[in-house]
Design a protein around this motif. Structure first.
Motif: not given
Length: 249
Positions: A227, A36, A206, A223-224, A217-220, A4
């Motif tokens: 959930q 981000t 992000h 995605d979060l 935690h780290e993600s797109s 990336r």
């Protein structure tokens, strides 16, 4: 798989403030040309992270890179000249000066370049209306717009913003969402500290979550958002109720 394209990278960053060990091995990346969100409960170390990136507090260990170049050894003015701007939680405007004078102080050149100023007026129309008014007479939302305008009056690679929606009315939050999305379209990379999850879920590409000085935690962002149980576990919030409350105000 190609790596990336990250603009900012923190690797194992520790920050001590006096006897307090605030950041404890913080590592994450900020992808270019996106937003981000740095999230976490109060006291997690989010503001300290921004101040450490900006050189206002010195990292006691670890590395910070901007575009692959180390910056953790540089002074704050040198970091700023590399193309990073910082909007603190208290906004940092001069209340007794006019809007124009506040913006002029942030401009590196002797005058305000007309095309860029017109672009800022398009982002924040209220600033044109109150151009000659003392900044201290502006509303909280207008002051936040002025603080961001000061940060971007010169072209920047990276914009660090701390708690931009704090105390703002819903209409001002909507205006801020529009302005930040326009900045993203203009290829400005943004690292945003925020408590309002509904706000960042509409903006972020992000997401990084901190707890007790560490990254947990780290993600797109997508995605979060999908959930709710993870949101509640990481952030301690009933995010559905929070979003409903925002719409009801």
């Amino acid at each position: 798989m190609p790596s990336r394209d990250d603009l900012l990278r923190l690797d194992g960053v520790h920050t001590h403030i006096g006897e307090y060990h605030i950041l404890q091995g913080v590592s994450f990346q900020v992808p270019r040309r996106g937003i981000t969100a740095l999230l976490g409960r109060n006291g997690a170390g989010k503001s300290t992270t921004l101040r450490t990136v900006m050189g206002l507090w010195r990292a006691s260990a670890g590395a910070i890179q901007l575009g692959g170049q180390a910056i953790s050894h540089l002074s704050t003015p040198e970091i700023s000249r590399r193309g990073i701007a910082y909007v603190p939680e208290d906004m940092g405007i001069f209340a007794s000066l006019t809007v124009q004078e506040n913006v002029r102080l942030a401009a590196l050149s002797s005058g305000l370049e007309s095309e860029r100023l017109l672009w800022i007026f398009e982002l924040f129309p209220a600033l044109r209306r109150f151009w000659l008014r003392p900044a201290g007479t502006l509303s909280g939302g207008q002051k936040q717009m002025l603080a961001i305008a000061r940060a971007i009056i010169e072209p920047r690679q990276l914009l660090l913003i701390d708690e931009p929606t704090k105390g703002l009315a819903p209409g001002m939050v909507d205006s801020l969402i529009h302005a930040l999305l326009e900045l993203k379209k203009a290829d400005t990379t943004i690292l945003l500290v925020e408590q309002n999850f509904h706000f960042v879920s509409m903006l972020g590409d992000h997401v990084v979550v901190m707890d007790d000085g560490r990254i947990v935690h780290e993600s797109s962002m997508a995605d979060l958002v999908q959930q709710p149980s993870l949101q509640e576990r990481l952030l301690g919030l009933d995010t559905e109720a929070a979003a409903h409350s925002i719409h009801e105000r």
